[in-house]
Design an enzyme around this catalytic site. Structure first.
Site, PDB file in Angstrom:
ATOM      1  N   PHE A   1     -35.652 -63.169 -56.013  1.00  0.00           N
ATOM      2  CA  PHE A   1     -34.595 -62.510 -56.246  1.00  0.00           C
ATOM      3  C   PHE A   1     -34.892 -61.684 -57.220  1.00  0.00           C
ATOM      4  O   PHE A   1     -35.187 -61.573 -58.387  1.00  0.00           O
ATOM      5  CB  PHE A   1     -33.234 -63.306 -56.897  1.00  0.00           C
ATOM      6  CG  PHE A   1     -32.018 -62.457 -56.963  1.00  0.00           C
ATOM      7  CD1 PHE A   1     -31.360 -61.768 -55.719  1.00  0.00           C
ATOM      8  CD2 PHE A   1     -31.611 -62.156 -58.201  1.00  0.00           C
ATOM      9  CE1 PHE A   1     -30.288 -60.943 -55.940  1.00  0.00           C
ATOM     10  CE2 PHE A   1     -30.468 -61.519 -58.257  1.00  0.00           C
ATOM     11  CZ  PHE A   1     -29.765 -60.840 -57.383  1.00  0.00           C
ATOM     12  N   ALA A   2     -34.925 -60.043 -56.777  1.00  0.00           N
ATOM     13  CA  ALA A   2     -35.418 -58.736 -57.509  1.00  0.00           C
ATOM     14  C   ALA A   2     -33.879 -57.981 -57.812  1.00  0.00           C
ATOM     15  O   ALA A   2     -33.176 -57.736 -56.880  1.00  0.00           O
ATOM     16  CB  ALA A   2     -36.419 -58.236 -56.960  1.00  0.00           C
ATOM     17  N   TYR A   3     -33.665 -57.600 -58.962  1.00  0.00           N
ATOM     18  CA  TYR A   3     -32.587 -56.760 -59.654  1.00  0.00           C
ATOM     19  C   TYR A   3     -33.105 -55.795 -60.165  1.00  0.00           C
ATOM     20  O   TYR A   3     -32.231 -54.873 -60.470  1.00  0.00           O
ATOM     21  CB  TYR A   3     -31.776 -57.839 -60.278  1.00  0.00           C
ATOM     22  CG  TYR A   3     -32.416 -58.463 -61.461  1.00  0.00           C
ATOM     23  CD1 TYR A   3     -32.659 -57.640 -62.548  1.00  0.00           C
ATOM     24  CD2 TYR A   3     -32.704 -59.732 -61.264  1.00  0.00           C
ATOM     25  CE1 TYR A   3     -33.316 -58.069 -63.690  1.00  0.00           C
ATOM     26  CE2 TYR A   3     -33.373 -60.258 -62.545  1.00  0.00           C
ATOM     27  CZ  TYR A   3     -33.655 -59.439 -63.516  1.00  0.00           C
ATOM     28  OH  TYR A   3     -34.170 -60.174 -64.589  1.00  0.00           O
TER      29      TYR A   3
ATOM     30  N   GLU B   1     -44.457 -60.016 -64.896  1.00  0.00           N
ATOM     31  CA  GLU B   1     -43.110 -60.308 -65.788  1.00  0.00           C
ATOM     32  C   GLU B   1     -43.497 -60.720 -66.946  1.00  0.00           C
ATOM     33  O   GLU B   1     -42.553 -61.089 -67.824  1.00  0.00           O
ATOM     34  CB  GLU B   1     -42.254 -61.170 -65.021  1.00  0.00           C
ATOM     35  CG  GLU B   1     -41.743 -60.718 -63.638  1.00  0.00           C
ATOM     36  CD  GLU B   1     -41.030 -59.168 -63.734  1.00  0.00           C
ATOM     37  OE1 GLU B   1     -40.393 -59.106 -64.704  1.00  0.00           O
ATOM     38  OE2 GLU B   1     -40.864 -58.598 -62.639  1.00  0.00           O
TER      39      GLU B   1
END
Length: 184
Positions: free
Chosen positions: A10-12, A88
């Site tokens: 899940f990328a935001y 990250e």
């Protein structure tokens, strides 16, 4: 892709944009758009150390009952997991991988995401926010959420960013591939 050899991510933040994510993670394909309930999007720097890559705060999420964060669930090969963790800064301790339950139109999905440790709030650079907004538009995130992104104040940094050069090349190549497909 065989699901035992893939994972959902899940990328935001900047990884909403396909070309950004695929710079180092070529297996990423859109699985769906989803929202994460009871979290909000914030910007900051790990332990207050400004990002050399983005020259400003970078995206993270924090628990916030009643709020929601929209993003993209990507299906990726396990072979890209180390690269994604490196992007990250997991080994440095900047972000921790976390499993979250996101809501899609048809179901709830368990997905990997990343949450910054020791976040000191800081405004993002205009370039970083632009990449997020491009990804939000590219993937059709809700218009009201896109408007919310547009309203975020930046640090007004005007210098050059090497990641934007790399991204510009990737976007140009994607456009060329797209125009070639139309010609065929």
């Amino acid at each position: 892709m065989n699901s035992s050899h893939t994972f959902l991510y899940f990328a935001y933040g900047s990884n909403l944009l396909k070309e950004r994510l695929q710079l180092k993670n070529p297996s990423a394909v859109v699985h769906c758009v989803a929202k994460l309930k009871d979290y909000k999007l914030v910007f900051g720097n790990w332990k207050g150390l400004a990002s050399d890559r983005w020259h400003g705060g970078v995206a993270t999420i924090e628990f916030s009952p009643g709020n929601e964060v929209w993003g993209v669930v990507w299906r990726m090969n396990m072979s890209d997991l180390e690269s994604l963790d490196s992007q990250e800064s997991v080994k440095l301790g900047a972000y921790s991988p976390s499993e979250v339950l996101v809501k899609t139109q048809g179901q709830d999905l368990h997905s990997r995401t990343y949450i910054m440790n020791s976040c000191i709030y800081a405004a993002p650079s205009p370039q970083y926010l632009k990449v997020i907004m491009m990804g939000a538009e590219q993937n059709g995130l809700p218009k009201d959420y896109q408007e919310k992104l547009k309203s975020i104040d930046t640090n007004r940094y005007e210098g050059q960013l090497s990641v934007m050069t790399d991204l510009g090349i990737a976007l140009r190549k994607a456009r060329e591939r797209g125009s070639h497909r139309l010609d065929a």
